[in-house]
Design an enzyme around this catalytic site. Structure first.
Site, PDB file in Angstrom:
ATOM      1  NE  ARG A  61     -11.600  -7.224  17.628  1.00 53.44           N
ATOM      2  CZ  ARG A  61     -10.872  -6.862  16.495  1.00 53.44           C
ATOM      3  NH1 ARG A  61     -10.687  -7.694  15.731  1.00 53.44           N
ATOM      4  NH2 ARG A  61     -10.093  -5.727  16.835  1.00 53.44           N
ATOM      5  CD  GLU A  69      -3.050  -0.849   2.279  1.00 49.67           C
ATOM      6  OE1 GLU A  69      -2.636   0.066   3.553  1.00 49.67           O
ATOM      7  OE2 GLU A  69      -3.875  -1.254   2.586  1.00 49.67           O
TER       8      GLU A  69
HETATM    9  C1  MV4 Z   1      -1.362   1.947   7.383  1.00 53.12           C
HETATM   10  C2  MV4 Z   1      -0.748   3.123   7.931  1.00 53.12           C
HETATM   11  C3  MV4 Z   1      -0.395   4.041   6.934  1.00 53.12           C
HETATM   12  N1  MV4 Z   1      -0.385   3.881   5.664  1.00 53.12           N
HETATM   13  N2  MV4 Z   1      -1.612   1.621   6.139  1.00 53.12           N
HETATM   14  C4  MV4 Z   1      -1.908  -0.293  11.632  1.00 53.12           C
HETATM   15  C5  MV4 Z   1      -2.813  -1.479  12.005  1.00 53.12           C
HETATM   16  C6  MV4 Z   1      -3.521  -1.731  10.667  1.00 53.12           C
HETATM   17  N3  MV4 Z   1      -4.926  -1.899  11.249  1.00 53.12           N
HETATM   18  C7  MV4 Z   1      -3.214  -0.712   9.668  1.00 53.12           C
HETATM   19  N4  MV4 Z   1      -2.202   0.228  10.200  1.00 53.12           N
HETATM   20  C8  MV4 Z   1      -1.762   1.369   9.561  1.00 53.12           C
HETATM   21  N5  MV4 Z   1      -2.002   1.033   8.304  1.00 53.12           N
HETATM   22  C9  MV4 Z   1      -1.095   2.592   5.179  1.00 53.12           C
HETATM   23  N6  MV4 Z   1      -1.089   2.458   3.932  1.00 53.12           N
HETATM   24  C10 MV4 Z   1      -0.680   3.246   9.114  1.00 53.12           C
HETATM   25  C11 MV4 Z   1      -1.215   2.428   9.961  1.00 53.12           C
HETATM   26  C12 MV4 Z   1      -1.041   2.678  11.544  1.00 53.12           C
HETATM   27  C13 MV4 Z   1      -2.009   2.584  12.365  1.00 53.12           C
HETATM   28  C14 MV4 Z   1      -3.294   2.616  12.091  1.00 53.12           C
HETATM   29  C15 MV4 Z   1      -4.442   2.643  12.628  1.00 53.12           C
HETATM   30  C16 MV4 Z   1      -4.153   2.974  14.014  1.00 53.12           C
HETATM   31  C17 MV4 Z   1      -3.051   2.918  14.734  1.00 53.12           C
HETATM   32  C18 MV4 Z   1      -1.641   2.908  13.702  1.00 53.12           C
HETATM   33  C19 MV4 Z   1      -0.631   3.148  14.167  1.00 53.12           C
HETATM   34  C20 MV4 Z   1       0.343   2.980  13.112  1.00 53.12           C
HETATM   35  C21 MV4 Z   1       0.223   2.824  11.955  1.00 53.12           C
END
Ligand code: MV4
Length: 456
Positions: A302, A207
């Site tokens: 969930r 991504e």
């Molecule tokens: C990301 C992102 C930045 N860019 N995807 C972390 C957990 C997973 N559910 C998806 N996550 C992330 N995906 C892209 N393309 C940053 C995160 C992320 C994050 C997302 C949700 C809540 C906390 C987070 C902490 C760090 C990074």
């Protein structure tokens, strides 16, 4: 027969522990059900065990020998005559094989159909289904990338920085950033290796990497007859190492009627995604919000830890609906009935050293949760109980509601100050710094908030 109203089951086994087992128990007993708690040797004395109508030991402390042991859980159900199983969150809750195993022995699994669970579990499949349904995705590879050269080609197309994610992952496991082409090989290897170690499969996808997005998720609720509603959004941007710390409903993005179109598009996208997965029961569609755009990342099959902020602001009884839907009832709440009133915040109280962020097990020599207007505490422990190192360090959730966000923050500060926990270390001081932080008070949040704010 499908569509035929069936009587509610009478006895529910709760395949979980701690605060969520306690909470499910309270709702189920309130509906007149008998409940069965299951416990490991580490948990025999906890409140949820004696509050249930009956309790069965399912094994020694390690979760793989107790809460993750399908055979032990099913044996407890058989032995007690339970007719349904609520898995809570974590443990077996997103395990399609467990859901199938329940159904195979005639137990009602309180959750989505196993096929829907399987579709969501593979994040590359979930992305493809969401895309087909017209849901905006983070720009990325169309599916899993088979090898490094395929990854390099995709990364060039998407543009750096890219995030390599494990298809079997979720919750941040197996993610690795490549800022440049030179970093791709390492990120690809790291993500593939972690994926293989954690999920037994090495499939990864790419991504575009957003450096500081907000994490906003939409609660959905559907029955088996195609009735599907959303219960608005929650903001969960404040996290540390993929562990959520503070959640709220609604997102400060939408305070004072801002960004109405963004919210409308996001809840519609959540419904479209849930439909594409063949979803039923309670679920959550996760998005990243970056600038003006929102992007689907995954759907969770969930009940979420943070579901209370939705319950408190919409008046919906999510666990009650989970049980009724699982019993075959139809969802009688219509979309127009769902309106938000006030604001709610949830603070996850972890048994951890607030400075070094290490687990802090031990005996709760004092445990005095606050009370007062708008204050609710969902705790898994009582004074004198021992917090062991075997499970998630969440010991309680402090859930605060107010007429608006400002009132909720004021009440939260007071509640945090009077929350007395002795014998172990907790992150209560961190929460106090968060509620006193100017950026938090202004609702300026992103997933790197704690690296920039509320420092000790
Ligand atoms: C990301 C992102 C930045 N860019 N995807 C972390 C957990 C997973 N559910 C998806 N996550 C992330 N995906 C892209 N393309 C940053 C995160 C992320 C994050 C997302 C949700 C809540 C906390 C987070 C902490 C760090 C990074």
């Amino acid at each position: 027969m499908l569509g035929c109203p069936r009587p509610m089951f009478r006895r529910l086994l709760i395949a979980n522990r701690g605060e969520i087992a306690r909470r499910i128990n309270r709702v189920a007993q309130g509906m007149g059900l008998e409940t069965v708690a299951v416990y490991s040797d580490a948990d025999a004395g906890l409140p949820y065990v004696h509050e249930a109508s009956q309790a069965v030991r399912i094994g020694p402390a390690p979760s793989r020998d107790s809460y993750l042991n399908t055979e032990a859980v099913l044996a407890a159900a058989r032995q007690t005559g339970a007719e349904a199983v609520h898995p809570g969150y974590g443990f077996l809750s997103e395990n399609a094989d467990f859901a199938r195993a329940c159904t195979a022995v005639g137990l009602v699994f309180v959750g989505p159909p196993p096929e829907a669970m399987a579709r969501m579990k593979d994040k590359a499949v979930a992305r493809a289904l969401a895309a087909e349904a017209g849901v905006p995705l983070v720009p990325g590879s169309p599916g899993v990338v088979e090898d490094l050269s395929a990854a390099a080609a995709q990364a060039e197309r998407i543009g750096y920085p890219v995030l390599v994610k494990a298809a079997g992952g979720g919750g941040g496991i197996g993610m690795a950033v490549a800022h440049t082409a030179a970093e791709l090989e390492k990120a690809f290897r790291q993500s593939s290796d972690r994926a293989k170690a954690a999920f037994g499969r090495e499939g990864v996808y790419l991504e575009s990497y957003f450096p500081s997005p907000r994490h906003v998720e939409v609660q959905v609720l559907g029955d088996r007859y195609g009735n599907l509603i959303h219960a608005l959004e929650r903001e969960c941007s404040i996290q540390r190492r993929h562990q959520k710390v503070v959640e709220e409903a609604g997102s400060p993005l939408f305070l004072g009627g801002q960004n109405v179109q963004l919210r409308e598009a996001m809840v519609e996208a959540a419904l479209a995604a849930a439909r594409a997965f063949g979803y039923a029961n309670a679920g959550t569609v996760e998005f990243l919000v970056n600038g003006e755009g929102f992007y689907f990342i995954e759907m969770n099959a969930r009940l979420q830890v943070e579901h209370p902020v939705t319950e408190l602001t919409t008046g919906l009884d999510l666990i009650g609906w989970q049980l009724r839907i699982a019993a075959g009832e139809s969802l009688t709440v219509r979309q127009d009935d769902v309106r938000r009133s006030g604001h709610a915040l949830e603070f996850r109280i972890y048994a951890e050293d607030p400075v070094r962020f290490l687990p802090s097990p031990g005996r709760l020599t004092a445990f005095r949760p606050p009370d007062g207007d708008g204050v609710r505490v969902d705790a898994g422990y009582a004074e004198g109980d021992v917090v062991t190192p075997y499970y998630d360090p969440l010991i309680a959730k402090l859930i605060i509601s107010g007429r608006d966000r400002r009132e909720a923050i004021e009440r939260a500060e007071r509640a945090l100050l009077s929350f007395q926990v002795d014998g172990i270390k907790t992150n209560l001081p961190l929460h106090l710094r968060i509620v006193r932080d100017r950026a938090f008070q202004e609702g300026v949040l992103d997933t790197h908030f704690l690296e920039k704010h509320a420092k000790g």
